[in-house]
Design an enzyme around this catalytic site. Structure first.
Site, PDB file in Angstrom:
ATOM      1  N   LYS A   9       0.846  -1.190   0.000  1.00 55.34           N
ATOM      2  CA  LYS A   9       0.000   0.000   0.000  1.00 55.34           C
ATOM      3  C   LYS A   9       0.882   1.241   0.000  1.00 55.34           C
ATOM      4  O   LYS A   9       1.854   1.323   0.746  1.00 55.34           O
ATOM      5  CB  LYS A   9      -0.886  -0.030   1.247  1.00 55.34           C
ATOM      6  CG  LYS A   9      -1.672   1.221   1.508  1.00 55.34           C
ATOM      7  CD  LYS A   9      -2.707   1.043   2.605  1.00 55.34           C
ATOM      8  CE  LYS A   9      -2.124   0.981   3.975  1.00 55.34           C
ATOM      9  NZ  LYS A   9      -3.147   1.081   5.035  1.00 55.34           N
ATOM     10  N   SER A  25      -5.647   4.317 -16.340  1.00 60.92           N
ATOM     11  CA  SER A  25      -4.545   3.876 -15.494  1.00 60.92           C
ATOM     12  C   SER A  25      -4.190   4.912 -14.442  1.00 60.92           C
ATOM     13  O   SER A  25      -4.735   6.007 -14.407  1.00 60.92           O
ATOM     14  CB  SER A  25      -3.295   3.555 -16.308  1.00 60.92           C
ATOM     15  OG  SER A  25      -2.808   4.740 -16.895  1.00 60.92           O
ATOM     16  N   TYR A  58      -4.989   0.072 -13.342  1.00 56.82           N
ATOM     17  CA  TYR A  58      -3.688  -0.586 -13.404  1.00 56.82           C
ATOM     18  C   TYR A  58      -2.600   0.477 -13.416  1.00 56.82           C
ATOM     19  O   TYR A  58      -2.837   1.640 -13.735  1.00 56.82           O
ATOM     20  CB  TYR A  58      -3.582  -1.493 -14.638  1.00 56.82           C
ATOM     21  CG  TYR A  58      -3.688  -0.752 -15.948  1.00 56.82           C
ATOM     22  CD1 TYR A  58      -2.550  -0.287 -16.600  1.00 56.82           C
ATOM     23  CD2 TYR A  58      -4.927  -0.489 -16.521  1.00 56.82           C
ATOM     24  CE1 TYR A  58      -2.646   0.411 -17.793  1.00 56.82           C
ATOM     25  CE2 TYR A  58      -5.032   0.204 -17.709  1.00 56.82           C
ATOM     26  CZ  TYR A  58      -3.883   0.653 -18.342  1.00 56.82           C
ATOM     27  OH  TYR A  58      -3.984   1.352 -19.519  1.00 56.82           O
TER      28      TYR A  58
END
Length: 120
Positions: A9, A25, A58
């Site tokens: 994270k 993205s 992504y």
């Protein structure tokens, strides 16, 4: 049995730019990717701390050391430049192999304040 668990994270990164007219993205400074153990084109969940929005996208790599966090495509409508975000990557683990997530804590200048390996 394998379970989907938080792998890493990036916590409280600041959105430096956004571009709606891009195919989608999140662009992330390559240095941050390396420190967090994330990879280009990896699936991530992004949470905007300022407005509560969450979206899946992504990763695309941004220049190493640039401190860039860029939201592209439709997701750019969900954030504002300057918003703080949490970027989460997940992995599949056997219960006995999972050691907890790697957490990169950021300041308002997108500098790394702390790197933690949280245990379970």
């Amino acid at each position: 049995m394998q379970e989907i668990m938080l792998k890493s994270k990036i916590h409280m990164a600041k959105v430096t730019d956004k571009s709606i007219n891009y195919m989608g993205s999140i662009g992330i400074d390559t240095e941050l990717l390396e420190k967090a153990g994330m990879k280009p084109y990896e699936l991530v969940l992004v949470a905007d701390v300022n407005n509560g929005q969450r979206f899946v996208t992504y990763i695309i790599p941004e220049e190493k050391g640039s401190k860039k966090i860029v939201i592209n495509g439709a997701a750019a409508r969900l954030v504002e430049q300057g918003d703080r975000v949490i970027i989460m990557a997940f992995g599949m683990y056997d219960s006995n192999e999972y050691k907890g997530p790697k957490v990169i804590i950021m300041n308002e200048k997108n500098e790394i304040v702390e790197i933690k390996q949280e245990g379970v």
